[in-house]
Design an enzyme around this catalytic site. Structure first.
Site, PDB file in Angstrom:
ATOM      1  N   HIS A  76       0.833  -1.207   0.000  1.00 38.15           N
ATOM      2  CA  HIS A  76       0.000   0.000   0.000  1.00 38.15           C
ATOM      3  C   HIS A  76       0.864   1.251   0.000  1.00 38.15           C
ATOM      4  O   HIS A  76       1.967   1.284   0.559  1.00 38.15           O
ATOM      5  CB  HIS A  76      -0.989  -0.002   1.164  1.00 38.15           C
ATOM      6  CG  HIS A  76      -0.398  -0.006   2.530  1.00 38.15           C
ATOM      7  ND1 HIS A  76      -0.018   1.144   3.184  1.00 38.15           N
ATOM      8  CD2 HIS A  76      -0.122  -1.031   3.386  1.00 38.15           C
ATOM      9  CE1 HIS A  76       0.448   0.835   4.387  1.00 38.15           C
ATOM     10  NE2 HIS A  76       0.413  -0.474   4.539  1.00 38.15           N
ATOM     11  N   ASP A  78      -0.049   4.406   1.186  1.00 39.65           N
ATOM     12  CA  ASP A  78      -0.223   5.388   2.255  1.00 39.65           C
ATOM     13  C   ASP A  78       0.557   5.003   3.499  1.00 39.65           C
ATOM     14  O   ASP A  78       0.952   3.850   3.679  1.00 39.65           O
ATOM     15  CB  ASP A  78      -1.706   5.557   2.605  1.00 39.65           C
ATOM     16  CG  ASP A  78      -2.346   4.276   3.102  1.00 39.65           C
ATOM     17  OD1 ASP A  78      -2.057   3.195   2.545  1.00 39.65           O
ATOM     18  OD2 ASP A  78      -3.155   4.335   4.054  1.00 39.65           O
ATOM     19  N   GLU A 145      -4.928   2.081   2.950  1.00 43.01           N
ATOM     20  CA  GLU A 145      -4.904   0.834   3.739  1.00 43.01           C
ATOM     21  C   GLU A 145      -4.983   1.122   5.221  1.00 43.01           C
ATOM     22  O   GLU A 145      -5.644   0.397   5.979  1.00 43.01           O
ATOM     23  CB  GLU A 145      -3.622   0.063   3.408  1.00 43.01           C
ATOM     24  CG  GLU A 145      -3.571  -1.345   3.991  1.00 43.01           C
ATOM     25  CD  GLU A 145      -2.935  -1.421   5.387  1.00 43.01           C
ATOM     26  OE1 GLU A 145      -2.956  -2.506   6.000  1.00 43.01           O
ATOM     27  OE2 GLU A 145      -2.420  -0.377   5.855  1.00 43.01           O
ATOM     28  N   HIS A 457       4.061   3.001  13.177  1.00 40.68           N
ATOM     29  CA  HIS A 457       2.986   3.925  13.577  1.00 40.68           C
ATOM     30  C   HIS A 457       3.406   4.817  14.734  1.00 40.68           C
ATOM     31  O   HIS A 457       2.562   5.469  15.340  1.00 40.68           O
ATOM     32  CB  HIS A 457       1.679   3.193  13.931  1.00 40.68           C
ATOM     33  CG  HIS A 457       1.064   2.475  12.781  1.00 40.68           C
ATOM     34  ND1 HIS A 457      -0.192   1.898  12.846  1.00 40.68           N
ATOM     35  CD2 HIS A 457       1.512   2.224  11.527  1.00 40.68           C
ATOM     36  CE1 HIS A 457      -0.479   1.325  11.698  1.00 40.68           C
ATOM     37  NE2 HIS A 457       0.547   1.509  10.872  1.00 40.68           N
TER      38      HIS A 457
END
Length: 482
Positions: A76, A78, A145, A457
């Site tokens: 993905h 993003d 995603e 993250h």
């Protein structure tokens, strides 16, 4: 020269550096999508770009591999965009500032975007090569995603010939992922009333938490700043009266929030008592999270603007605090089939309170569809009972483990041949796009692999340079194996 120009494999890190220079937050993938299209044009490759900005690039088989089954390479475009306080990067316009720390690639003050920029870099390096042996390749790059797999849900893959999919969105070398949880987003809303109040204003801030990926780190018991703030407010309400003015924390529903802030109004004579209560909570939290969140802190600022100005009335304050504490959070059940695997969980990733409503956004995950549905129902019931509502979106299916997988066997055999030991085959709690894509392509055989990454993250995200090279070598062996 680029920051990564001396790293091996040069072609992979060169593309990763170019990708990192392009803003590519979720819902803002147009620039990175166009970059992939320009790449396809430059290399005279067939491509498709849809209205969502998903991209498919096709490269025919090299000589001698025309009869081999095609392979879909998937990742993905993003990334989760988080930054440290004081960081000046604007994710809408700026690229990531890359840094090398020993064997790790990281970013200056922000998330790195290794999840999943490294997948795109691997794929582009393979597609650009004139020397890598491979069957027909169908590279699928999806959008959004990280916010509900909306790209994978909306993409038309009917033109793909491959029924072997190599997903490159894993974060631990030596593991072949063969299944993952399904998930959904749920947004809980509570209408509130605001009034003019008199009193003293106090700001409370929870900070210093480790945070992390709500699928990968949820089982580690890390503190959620929004949940801790809810606990603080509930404890204060047992001893004194106050009105809430604001409450906010987190920016992504799939990232465990590291900070949360609330502003409240209380009587002047209650300030000292409130501070004493919070100091005791600080001691309790330091003890409870001594292992997972050693730096947990509660800051109190009493020198706030003079009143009057609007705050929630007593009933709305009560309901807001009640809702945060009544809704579940964290691990709800462990798998009965796979030891150590989380079955069902949820994460309060975003909380925002204004003078009209309070909104709580959760990422919900489960490897069992009925358990996920039951948890979503439970949350809706709680919201309704307190006077709110709930809206579910981004619902995606679990990727079910297959007992028999020819593609998995192939990758396992290549790995054992290269390293003299079998890889670990497992399922994970974090969501991958394989389940959605398998529903679109009957008979699809999926495996997910990737290099070692840590703290995705979060602003401490790291990508191992040595592992990136080893996984690259593994991918090339897989492609040429027949």
């Amino acid at each position: 020269m680029g920051v990564l120009s001396n790293l091996e494999p040069k072609e992979v890190f060169s593309y990763f550096e170019e990708i990192s220079s392009i803003p590519h937050a979720s819902y803002h993938e147009e620039k990175i999508s166009n970059y992939c299209v320009d790449f396809a044009k430059k290399h005279h490759l067939e491509y498709i770009q849809d209205e969502l900005h998903n991209v498919i690039i096709i490269k025919e088989a090299t000589p001698g591999y025309e009869q081999e089954e095609p392979i879909i390479i998937q990742g993905h475009m993003d990334m989760v965009c988080e930054k440290q306080p004081g960081c000046t990067i604007d994710f809408d316009t700026d690229g990531i500032r890359l840094m090398i720390e020993g064997d790790d690639l990281t970013a200056d003050g922000t998330t790195l975007g290794g999840d999943n920029g490294i997948a795109i870099a691997y794929a582009l390096a393979i597609l650009a090569s004139d020397t890598i042996a491979h069957p027909r390749l169908e590279a699928l790059f999806t959008v959004s995603e990280e916010v509900g797999m909306e790209g994978a849900e909306g993409v038309d893959v009917s033109m793909l010939k491959g029924r072997r999919l190599l997903n490159l969105d894993s974060e631990e070398e030596g593991i072949l992922l063969a299944g993952c949880a399904g998930g959904a987003r749920i947004e809980c809303k509570l209408p509130v009333n605001a009034i003019d109040v008199q009193g003293s204003v106090m700001e409370v801030k929870v900070h210093g938490l480790a945070g992390g990926h709500s699928g990968v780190e949820i089982h580690k018991g890390r503190a959620n700043a929004n949940i801790l703030m809810g606990r603080i407010l509930a404890t204060l309400s047992k001893h004194l009266s106050y009105n809430l003015a604001s409450f906010c924390g987190g920016s992504k529903d799939n990232a465990i929030p590291r900070e949360s802030k609330a502003i409240l109004c209380l009587g002047q004579n209650d300030l000292d008592q409130a501070v004493e209560i919070i100091e005791q909570i600080q001691k309790d939290l330091s003890n409870e999270y001594a292992v997972t969140d050693k730096q947990v802190r509660i800051s109190v600022e009493k020198d706030q603007p003079e009143l009057p100005f609007q705050m929630l009335d007593a009933e709305s304050t009560k309901k807001a605090v009640l809702l945060v504490n009544a809704l579940p959070n964290g691990v709800q059940a462990m798998s009965a089939d796979v030891e150590g695997l989380v079955e069902t969980s949820l994460n309060l990733g975003i909380l925002d309170l204004n003078y009209q409503e309070m909104t709580l956004s959760y990422a919900v995950r489960s490897s069992i569809g009925s358990a996920k549905d039951a948890l979503l129902d439970k949350m809706s019931y709680i919201c309704q009972a307190i006077g709110g509502s709930a809206e579910i979106s981004g619902n995606y299916p679990a990727w079910e483990y297959k007992r028999e997988s020819a593609f998995r066997d192939k990758l396992a055999a290549v790995y054992e041949r290269m390293y003299g030991k079998p890889p670990v085959v497992e399922a994970i709690h974090a969501g991958l796009e394989c389940g959605l894509l398998a529903g679109k392509l009957p008979g699809l055989d999926c495996i997910s692999v990737g290099p070692d990454m840590k703290d995705v993250h979060t602003t401490e995200e790291k990508l191992s340079i040595a592992s990136t090279k080893r996984v690259w070598e593994f991918l090339l062996e897989v492609l040429k194996d027949r």
